[in-house]
Write a protein that holds these residues in place. Structure first.
Motif, PDB file in Angstrom:
ATOM      1  N   LEU A  38      -0.972   0.908   2.929  1.00 31.69           N
ATOM      2  CA  LEU A  38      -1.736  -0.161   2.011  1.00 31.69           C
ATOM      3  C   LEU A  38      -3.111  -0.622   3.173  1.00 31.69           C
ATOM      4  O   LEU A  38      -4.270  -1.173   2.630  1.00 31.69           O
ATOM      5  CB  LEU A  38      -0.960  -1.252   1.904  1.00 31.69           C
ATOM      6  CG  LEU A  38      -1.489  -2.595   1.170  1.00 31.69           C
ATOM      7  CD1 LEU A  38      -2.145  -1.990  -0.186  1.00 31.69           C
ATOM      8  CD2 LEU A  38      -0.466  -3.666   0.865  1.00 31.69           C
ATOM      9  N   SER A  39      -2.809  -0.948   4.441  1.00 34.19           N
ATOM     10  CA  SER A  39      -3.814  -1.381   5.191  1.00 34.19           C
ATOM     11  C   SER A  39      -4.975  -0.539   5.358  1.00 34.19           C
ATOM     12  O   SER A  39      -6.049  -1.188   5.412  1.00 34.19           O
ATOM     13  CB  SER A  39      -3.144  -1.638   6.721  1.00 34.19           C
ATOM     14  OG  SER A  39      -2.820  -0.502   7.099  1.00 34.19           O
ATOM     15  N   PRO A  51       5.174  -8.068   5.306  1.00 35.12           N
ATOM     16  CA  PRO A  51       6.305  -7.121   5.508  1.00 35.12           C
ATOM     17  C   PRO A  51       7.642  -7.205   5.734  1.00 35.12           C
ATOM     18  O   PRO A  51       8.652  -6.670   5.383  1.00 35.12           O
ATOM     19  CB  PRO A  51       5.756  -6.125   6.381  1.00 35.12           C
ATOM     20  CG  PRO A  51       4.168  -6.339   6.722  1.00 35.12           C
ATOM     21  CD  PRO A  51       4.314  -7.880   6.494  1.00 35.12           C
ATOM     22  N   TYR A  95       3.456  -0.520   2.878  1.00 38.53           N
ATOM     23  CA  TYR A  95       2.412  -1.573   3.430  1.00 38.53           C
ATOM     24  C   TYR A  95       1.956  -1.329   4.795  1.00 38.53           C
ATOM     25  O   TYR A  95       0.731  -1.374   5.062  1.00 38.53           O
ATOM     26  CB  TYR A  95       3.231  -2.926   3.426  1.00 38.53           C
ATOM     27  CG  TYR A  95       2.295  -3.987   3.800  1.00 38.53           C
ATOM     28  CD1 TYR A  95       2.148  -4.869   2.602  1.00 38.53           C
ATOM     29  CD2 TYR A  95       2.292  -4.418   5.034  1.00 38.53           C
ATOM     30  CE1 TYR A  95       1.117  -6.101   3.112  1.00 38.53           C
ATOM     31  CE2 TYR A  95       1.340  -5.458   5.243  1.00 38.53           C
ATOM     32  CZ  TYR A  95       1.025  -6.435   4.297  1.00 38.53           C
ATOM     33  OH  TYR A  95       0.187  -7.485   4.938  1.00 38.53           O
ATOM     34  N   ALA A 137       8.551   0.063   0.045  1.00 30.32           N
ATOM     35  CA  ALA A 137       7.474  -0.935  -0.161  1.00 30.32           C
ATOM     36  C   ALA A 137       6.979  -1.367   1.328  1.00 30.32           C
ATOM     37  O   ALA A 137       5.813  -1.413   1.462  1.00 30.32           O
ATOM     38  CB  ALA A 137       7.823  -1.921  -1.056  1.00 30.32           C
TER      39      ALA A 137
END
Length: 353
Positions: free
Chosen positions: A45-46, A20, A41, A37
């Motif tokens: 995303l995790s 990141p 993340y 983005a």
């Protein structure tokens, strides 16, 4: 879903924790899609990858040196000291829009609370003085330097008892827990450090004075970078990171208690006194912090070798998702009720030799 049969490689820890930062750096300088983005993340995303990737049940090799692990900790600690300054610079940059500034501040707080905190936590448990000092500096920059004292001297000693401000009893929602965890942790750590100095022939400078001086230095840097607005932004980022720290403690010990013994003491800490998760990506992202039972049993064990005991309580969600659920106390209590009930029906683990 099948389970992975090998421990998390060091490369995964490095990629998950560092990825990141280029996004935040570019976003802080230029704004635009880099910031969104970075936010996706850290925020989504995790959780998504934890659902797609298999669980990790195997253990890392024990009894080995991990120079790469120590190098990553040092790098994360140094980057954690620099990141708030970058965020202040970006958030006071008139070229960034209001939503972009908000995304930068919010995502920076997420990274500091979810990644820099586990790194600093590892550092304060290490034997080398330089590593401990770096961990203390990270916490002090986040205006919670006392955590280095309260965690080691209070939490590890009194975890899962009423004497630990960081352990939440069953039924207590996060927002009721938060004032005692923050203020109570500060006071308990101060008392523990003061007691240590009263017993010492060479007490030296009180750590709480060191924490205050380091925090004031951080705020002076914020003022230099952005004036009063810079200080306000730094404080906001620090408070957001502190919220993540307290959420982690809350989730990992909620409702778990140590039984009192006839002599007035409590049973020794065992694997039943911490919640764990086995999800692959968030384990890499959080430097194996979700393997919390083993950390309390072996505080100095390096994070790549932390284990998942078979008899330890396991949460069904990744730790970041569990923390998000805990922000809504009625939902958290309802979802946790069957897991606590199941745990209460299981026989306690045999006493360790």
């Amino acid at each position: 879903m099948s389970s992975a049969k090998s421990p998390i490689p060091m490369a995964a820890f490095a990629v998950a924790t560092l990825a990141p930062l280029p996004l935040l750096a570019l976003g802080g300088l230029t704004g635009g899609g880099w910031l969104w983005a970075a936010l996706l993340y850290m925020g989504l995303l995790s959780i998504l990858l934890d659902q797609l990737l298999p669980l990790v049940e195997s253990d890392g090799p024990d009894g080995h040196e991990f120079p790469a692990a120590d190098a990553l900790l040092a790098l994360l600690g140094l980057l954690a000291l620099a990141l708030p300054a970058l965020a202040v610079h970006g958030a006071t940059n008139p070229a960034l829009s209001g939503p972009e500034k908000a995304a930068l501040v919010f995502t920076t707080g997420l990274w500091l609370g979810q990644i820099a905190h586990p790194a600093a936590h590892e550092l304060i448990h290490r034997a080398r003085r330089a590593q401990v000092r770096l961990g203390v500096a990270v916490y002090a920059a986040l205006l919670i330097g006392h955590h280095a004292s309260s965690h080691r001297l209070v939490h590890h000693r009194f975890v899962a008892t009423p004497d630990d401000p960081a352990s939440a009893p069953k039924g207590r929602g996060f927002w009721r827990y938060l004032p005692r965890a923050s203020i109570g942790g500060f006071i308990a750590g101060l008392r523990a450090e003061t007691a240590l100095r009263q017993r010492s022939t060479r007490p030296g400078l009180h750590p709480y004075l060191t924490y205050a001086l380091l925090s004031l230095t951080a705020l002076a840097m914020a003022a230099t970078l952005g004036g009063p607005s810079g200080v306000a932004i730094w404080v906001l980022i620090a408070l957001h990171a502190q919220l993540q720290i307290h959420l982690s403690d809350y989730v990992q010990h909620y409702g778990l208690t140590r039984a009192p013994l006839p002599d007035g003491r409590y049973e020794p800490v065992n694997t039943r006194h911490s919640w764990n998760t086995a999800h692959w990506f968030s384990s890499a992202l959080l430097l194996n912090a979700p393997r919390h039972s083993d950390h309390h049993s072996h505080p100095s064990r390096p994070y790549p070798t932390l284990r998942l005991p078979d008899d330890a309580p396991h949460l069904p969600w990744p730790l970041p998702l569990a923390a998000a659920i805990a922000l809504f106390p009625p939902l958290w209590r309802r979802l946790m009720k069957p897991h606590l009930a199941r745990l209460a029906q299981e026989p306690p683990p045999p006493p360790s030799a």
